[in-house]
Design a protein around this motif. Structure first.
Motif, mmCIF file in Angstrom:
data_model
loop_
_atom_site.group_PDB
_atom_site.id
_atom_site.type_symbol
_atom_site.label_atom_id
_atom_site.label_comp_id
_atom_site.label_asym_id
_atom_site.label_seq_id
_atom_site.Cartn_x
_atom_site.Cartn_y
_atom_site.Cartn_z
ATOM 1 N N ILE A 119 1.058 4.429 -2.641
ATOM 2 C CA ILE A 119 0.617 5.763 -2.284
ATOM 3 C C ILE A 119 1.776 6.495 -3.037
ATOM 4 C CG2 ILE A 119 0.650 7.253 -0.320
ATOM 5 C CD1 ILE A 119 -0.568 4.876 1.412
ATOM 6 N N GLU A 120 2.881 5.985 -2.779
ATOM 7 C CA GLU A 120 4.072 6.856 -3.251
ATOM 8 C C GLU A 120 4.153 7.032 -4.714
ATOM 9 O OE1 GLU A 120 8.734 6.587 -4.090
ATOM 10 O OE2 GLU A 120 7.944 5.157 -2.425
ATOM 11 N N LEU A 121 3.605 6.053 -5.528
ATOM 12 C CA LEU A 121 3.587 6.017 -6.950
ATOM 13 C C LEU A 121 2.463 7.019 -7.237
ATOM 14 C CD1 LEU A 121 4.056 2.334 -7.978
ATOM 15 C CD2 LEU A 121 5.513 4.298 -8.697
ATOM 16 N N THR A 122 1.149 7.033 -6.662
ATOM 17 C CA THR A 122 0.169 7.913 -7.009
ATOM 18 C C THR A 122 0.693 9.285 -6.903
ATOM 19 O OG1 THR A 122 -1.424 6.193 -6.002
ATOM 20 C CG2 THR A 122 -2.161 8.696 -6.441
ATOM 21 N N GLU A 123 1.354 9.792 -5.642
ATOM 22 C CA GLU A 123 1.782 10.945 -5.537
ATOM 23 C C GLU A 123 2.848 11.513 -6.491
ATOM 24 O OE1 GLU A 123 3.764 13.854 -2.236
ATOM 25 O OE2 GLU A 123 3.370 11.766 -1.718
ATOM 26 N N GLN A 124 3.556 10.571 -7.069
ATOM 27 C CA GLN A 124 4.551 10.957 -8.160
ATOM 28 C C GLN A 124 3.864 10.914 -9.394
ATOM 29 O OE1 GLN A 124 7.137 7.478 -7.946
ATOM 30 N NE2 GLN A 124 7.930 8.054 -5.884
ATOM 31 N N GLY A 125 2.796 10.417 -9.691
ATOM 32 C CA GLY A 125 2.225 10.409 -10.889
ATOM 33 C C GLY A 125 1.399 11.510 -11.257
ATOM 34 N N LEU A 126 1.102 12.152 -10.303
ATOM 35 C CA LEU A 126 0.339 13.510 -9.996
ATOM 36 C C LEU A 126 1.054 14.604 -10.283
ATOM 37 C CD1 LEU A 126 -2.425 12.732 -7.129
ATOM 38 C CD2 LEU A 126 -2.725 12.652 -9.714
ATOM 39 N N GLY A 127 2.573 14.787 -10.064
ATOM 40 C CA GLY A 127 3.391 15.503 -10.115
ATOM 41 C C GLY A 127 2.920 16.939 -9.542
ATOM 42 N N LYS A 128 2.993 18.141 -10.206
ATOM 43 C CA LYS A 128 2.475 19.414 -9.430
ATOM 44 C C LYS A 128 1.370 19.626 -9.949
ATOM 45 C CE LYS A 128 7.297 20.924 -9.449
ATOM 46 N NZ LYS A 128 8.590 21.825 -9.550
ATOM 47 N N THR A 129 0.329 18.876 -10.387
ATOM 48 C CA THR A 129 -1.123 19.447 -10.550
ATOM 49 C C THR A 129 -1.900 19.557 -9.380
ATOM 50 O OG1 THR A 129 -1.754 16.683 -10.515
ATOM 51 C CG2 THR A 129 -0.688 17.766 -12.493
ATOM 52 N N PRO A 130 -2.928 20.133 -9.605
ATOM 53 C CA PRO A 130 -3.975 20.437 -8.418
ATOM 54 C C PRO A 130 -4.396 19.149 -7.715
ATOM 55 C CG PRO A 130 -4.464 22.094 -10.104
ATOM 56 C CD PRO A 130 -3.593 21.058 -10.716
ATOM 57 N N ALA A 131 -4.450 18.109 -8.685
ATOM 58 C CA ALA A 131 -4.873 16.824 -8.039
ATOM 59 C C ALA A 131 -3.982 16.293 -6.999
ATOM 60 C CB ALA A 131 -5.002 15.628 -9.247
ATOM 61 N N VAL A 134 8.385 6.382 11.268
ATOM 62 C CA VAL A 134 7.580 5.251 10.336
ATOM 63 C C VAL A 134 7.163 6.105 9.146
ATOM 64 C CG1 VAL A 134 5.968 3.808 10.245
ATOM 65 C CG2 VAL A 134 7.369 3.607 12.027
ATOM 66 N N VAL A 135 6.418 7.040 9.377
ATOM 67 C CA VAL A 135 5.717 7.915 8.359
ATOM 68 C C VAL A 135 7.023 8.355 7.462
ATOM 69 C CG1 VAL A 135 4.333 9.849 7.666
ATOM 70 C CG2 VAL A 135 3.726 8.466 9.711
ATOM 71 N N LEU A 136 7.908 9.182 8.082
ATOM 72 C CA LEU A 136 8.811 9.884 7.151
ATOM 73 C C LEU A 136 9.806 8.611 6.295
ATOM 74 C CD1 LEU A 136 10.375 12.237 9.775
ATOM 75 C CD2 LEU A 136 9.030 12.619 7.642
ATOM 76 N N GLY A 137 9.908 7.699 7.027
ATOM 77 C CA GLY A 137 10.460 6.492 6.414
ATOM 78 C C GLY A 137 9.841 5.843 5.261
ATOM 79 N N GLY A 138 8.410 5.748 5.414
ATOM 80 C CA GLY A 138 7.621 5.056 4.509
ATOM 81 C C GLY A 138 7.449 5.795 3.274
ATOM 82 N N ARG A 139 7.721 7.218 3.250
ATOM 83 C CA ARG A 139 7.588 8.511 2.305
ATOM 84 C C ARG A 139 8.628 8.536 1.603
ATOM 85 N NH1 ARG A 139 5.979 13.393 3.046
ATOM 86 N NH2 ARG A 139 4.920 13.282 1.131
ATOM 87 N N GLY A 140 9.916 8.032 2.283
ATOM 88 C CA GLY A 140 11.192 8.295 1.568
ATOM 89 C C GLY A 140 11.809 9.482 1.835
ATOM 90 N N VAL A 141 11.358 10.325 3.147
ATOM 91 C CA VAL A 141 12.289 11.491 3.291
ATOM 92 C C VAL A 141 13.440 11.104 3.965
ATOM 93 C CG1 VAL A 141 11.976 13.420 4.892
ATOM 94 C CG2 VAL A 141 9.937 12.553 3.621
ATOM 95 N N ALA A 162 0.656 -1.056 -0.057
ATOM 96 C CA ALA A 162 -0.096 0.013 0.164
ATOM 97 C C ALA A 162 0.847 1.243 -0.014
ATOM 98 C CB ALA A 162 -1.075 -0.039 1.202
ATOM 99 N N SER A 163 1.881 1.310 0.862
ATOM 100 C CA SER A 163 2.736 2.428 0.787
ATOM 101 C C SER A 163 3.466 2.682 -0.794
ATOM 102 C CB SER A 163 3.916 2.234 1.740
ATOM 103 O OG SER A 163 3.358 2.063 3.180
ATOM 104 N N ILE A 164 4.006 1.597 -1.231
ATOM 105 C CA ILE A 164 4.321 1.722 -2.520
ATOM 106 C C ILE A 164 3.490 2.386 -3.357
ATOM 107 C CG2 ILE A 164 5.362 0.648 -4.488
ATOM 108 C CD1 ILE A 164 6.535 -1.719 -2.789
#
Length: 295
Positions: free
Chosen positions: A197-209, A247-254, A193-195
């Motif tokens: 979530i990350e892929l979705t955020e990346q795919g949306l880029g800088k759009t309002p979505a 955990v949250v930061l690590g899961g988001r790759g920060v 699920a975390s993967i």
């Protein structure tokens, strides 16, 4: 952590190679579902200064149709030089691996998709030597997946749908459906699920979505972590909050420096940790966690 729609549009096929035959059925092309998939090196460089790299390269093995190579390219705009490069990729792959190769081009823009879908013949008009025929997925091909039930049925396709329809009016419904489906997946498989979530955020880029997606994730932090609740029960409240934050930061790759980690784990103020945990849902650096509000 990768950071662009370009990455997400081809990485989704690394995450779920079986998405390829499902997605291209909308083009009227039938491929058997793979029984296995193996990543191949993406470096197509020869032993001279010219360097060529395909975005993603997979070997798909099927029971019915045997094995073939799948080269996935994410294309952000028209590029007159691309057809020649793509033809080179396919010829090189066939020569090197002695197996058929298929080119899949994924485009967020429908005009780019229409351009990429053209058949391009190489050679003189009286005797074309090679014809390039890529399979192209764009907004007009990949369906709008806007119900939690449909998203849960094929989360990989739903993630791809969110990227390719990120500027469409249906984007809000797609993201809400996907968030609901991912919450269900997170209960069974938090890492996967975390993967997504990350892929979705990346795919949306800088759009309002992308702003809506971050809001959806921030509203329900449980999508990011089931370990948080475990940490809160197993340790003291502030210690659990600090662990949840990491955990949250690590899961988001920060990236978490030693200094930032020490600051988080040594903090014993509940309100401060709660503030940091809320910010962690959207922060891209630890510096954003520690920012002081403007007076």
């Amino acid at each position: 952590m990768v950071s662009s729609p370009h990455e997400a549009m081809h990485r989704i096929f690394q995450q779920d190679p079986g998405l390829f035959p499902r997605a291209v059925r909308a083009l009227g092309v039938s491929f058997s579902d793979p029984v296995s998939a193996s990543p191949f090196p993406t470096d197509l460089t020869e032993n001279h200064p010219l360097e060529r790299r395909v975005d993603t390269l997979l070997r798909l093995d099927t029971v019915k149709d045997g094995s073939f190579l799948l080269a996935v390219e994410a294309q952000g705009g028209r590029d007159p030089g691309k057809p020649a490069s793509w033809a080179y990729y396919l010829a090189y792959l066939y020569a090197k691996y002695k197996m058929p190769a298929v080119l899949l081009v994924v485009c967020q823009d429908r005009h780019t998709a229409a351009w990429a879908a053209r058949q391009v013949s190489l050679g003189p008009p009286q005797w074309p030597t090679l014809t390039l025929r890529p399979l192209v997925l764009g907004p007009d091909v990949v369906p709008v997946i806007d119900t939690p039930e449909a998203a849960a049925k094929d989360i990989s396709l739903a993630v791809l749908s969110s990227a390719l329809h990120s500027r469409a009016p249906e984007s809000d419904a797609i993201l809400k459906a996907l968030a609901a489906a991912l919450k269900g997946l997170q209960a069974d498989d938090e890492d996967t699920a975390s993967i997504y979530i990350e892929l979705t955020e990346q795919g949306l880029g800088k759009t309002p979505a992308a702003d809506l997606w971050r809001h959806l994730m921030a509203v329900d932090l449980s999508i990011f972590q089931s370990r948080t609740a475990q940490a809160l029960r197993a340790e003291g409240l502030t210690e659990g909050l600090a662990e949840a934050l990491l955990v949250v930061l690590g899961g988001r790759g920060v990236d978490i420096s030693d200094e930032a980690r020490d600051r988080i784990t040594s903090c014993d103020d509940h309100d401060t940790l709660t503030t940091w945990l809320t910010r962690a849902a959207t922060a891209t650096t630890t510096a954003e966690l520690f920012e002081q509000p403007e007076s």
